[in-house]
Write an enzyme that holds these catalytic residues in place. Sequence first.
Site, PDB file in Angstrom:
ATOM      1  N   GLY A  56       0.852  -1.179   0.000  1.00  0.00           N
ATOM      2  CA  GLY A  56       0.000   0.000   0.000  1.00  0.00           C
ATOM      3  C   GLY A  56       0.887   1.227   0.000  1.00  0.00           C
ATOM      4  CD  GLU A  57       2.314   5.370  -1.047  1.00  0.00           C
ATOM      5  OE1 GLU A  57       1.836   4.764  -2.021  1.00  0.00           O
ATOM      6  OE2 GLU A  57       3.520   5.699  -0.995  1.00  0.00           O
ATOM      7  CB  SER A  58       5.230   2.630   4.009  1.00  0.00           C
ATOM      8  OG  SER A  58       5.991   3.542   3.253  1.00  0.00           O
TER       9      SER A  58
ATOM     10  CB  CYS B  65       5.229  -3.751  -1.427  1.00  0.00           C
ATOM     11  SG  CYS B  65       5.763  -2.516  -2.607  1.00  0.00           S
TER      12      CYS B  65
ATOM     13  NE  ARG C 288       7.993   5.392   1.290  1.00  0.00           N
ATOM     14  CZ  ARG C 288       7.183   6.450   1.242  1.00  0.00           C
ATOM     15  NH1 ARG C 288       7.558   7.606   1.758  1.00  0.00           N
ATOM     16  NH2 ARG C 288       6.001   6.354   0.671  1.00  0.00           N
TER      17      ARG C 288
ATOM     18  CB  ILE D  45       3.133  -1.916  -7.512  1.00  0.00           C
ATOM     19  CG1 ILE D  45       2.575  -3.091  -8.332  1.00  0.00           C
ATOM     20  CG2 ILE D  45       2.287  -0.661  -7.718  1.00  0.00           C
ATOM     21  CD1 ILE D  45       1.224  -3.587  -7.878  1.00  0.00           C
ATOM     22  NE  ARG D  46       2.619   3.641  -6.755  1.00  0.00           N
ATOM     23  CZ  ARG D  46       2.123   3.492  -5.529  1.00  0.00           C
ATOM     24  NH1 ARG D  46       2.726   4.048  -4.504  1.00  0.00           N
ATOM     25  NH2 ARG D  46       1.032   2.817  -5.325  1.00  0.00           N
TER      26      ARG D  46
ATOM     27  CG  HIS E 297       2.588  -6.309  -4.633  1.00  0.00           C
ATOM     28  ND1 HIS E 297       1.899  -5.906  -3.516  1.00  0.00           N
ATOM     29  CD2 HIS E 297       3.305  -5.245  -5.035  1.00  0.00           C
ATOM     30  CE1 HIS E 297       2.173  -4.643  -3.251  1.00  0.00           C
ATOM     31  NE2 HIS E 297       3.033  -4.216  -4.158  1.00  0.00           N
TER      32      HIS E 297
ATOM     33  CD  GLU F 176       0.281  -8.913  -2.348  1.00  0.00           C
ATOM     34  OE1 GLU F 176       1.290  -9.635  -2.184  1.00  0.00           O
ATOM     35  OE2 GLU F 176       0.344  -7.673  -2.474  1.00  0.00           O
TER      36      GLU F 176
HETATM   37  N1  GLN Z   1       5.763   3.091  -2.663  1.00  0.00           N
HETATM   38  C1  GLN Z   1       5.070   2.578  -1.495  1.00  0.00           C
HETATM   39  C2  GLN Z   1       5.717   3.122  -0.223  1.00  0.00           C
HETATM   40  O1  GLN Z   1       6.774   3.690  -0.275  1.00  0.00           O
HETATM   41  C3  GLN Z   1       5.045   1.064  -1.475  1.00  0.00           C
HETATM   42  C4  GLN Z   1       4.300   0.544  -2.694  1.00  0.00           C
HETATM   43  C5  GLN Z   1       3.601  -0.771  -2.487  1.00  0.00           C
HETATM   44  O2  GLN Z   1       3.389  -1.240  -1.357  1.00  0.00           O
HETATM   45  N2  GLN Z   1       3.172  -1.337  -3.594  1.00  0.00           N
HETATM   46  O3  GLN Z   1       5.161   2.971   0.824  1.00  0.00           O
END
Ligand code: GLN
Length: 205
Positions: free
Chosen positions: A56-58, A88, A115, A145-146, A181, A183
């Site tokens: 997700g987005e940490s 991630c 990150r 993904i990012r 990922h 999952e």
């Molecule tokens: N870019 C996100 C972060 O820095 C991590 C991306 C992800 O969990 N797919 O938190």
Amino acid sequence: MASDANGRAAPLVGVLALQGDFEDHQVSLEALGLRTTQVRSAAQLGAIDALVLPGGESTTMLKLLELEDLWEPLGAALRSGVPTLATCAGMILLAQSVEDPAQRCYGLLPITVVRNGYGRQYESGTFALTPATDELPTDLEGTFIRAPRVTAVTGACEVLARRGADPVLLRKGNLLAAAFHPELCVGHPVTSIFAAMVRAVADSA
Ligand code: GLN
């Protein structure tokens, strides 16, 4: 209800469900016969046999962990040795040190992560990985993904797979962390490794 060969209820995996792709984890773990539950409060941590910290987005997860008074209880659960899969953003939370920018982390996995270390959305995709254990198939792939990039391993932990030279799947005790990922692909070998860790601990209890 999912149960094992002896009729016992299957282990219950608590999936941190503050933000991110927690539902994909539930689908992929339930496909392997494990039970799952969403975790949003400290009380819900009491009943579980294993944990997932999803992607997700940490930064958002950090804010929500603090808002829900979950930072300390989740840390205690992680330190208790409960089998944990972190993907991630979840891996970022477990790291020893986070760069670009620096942010709070649990320091339970001896790695430095940057990150978005592979670039932003444009560079996301599925890549061939090199397994470093015979627990994994040679045609292993991972979707990034990012994703965070592991720039240093600063202490004892196993590197189970690499993307090029970079460690992307690591294990320390009962902590399993992926920069990618698994999952998103039901039946991914990393989910199977985690399910085996969860069952081994549940069977020894
Ligand atoms: N870019 C996100 C972060 O820095 C991590 C991306 C992800 O969990 N797919 O938190």
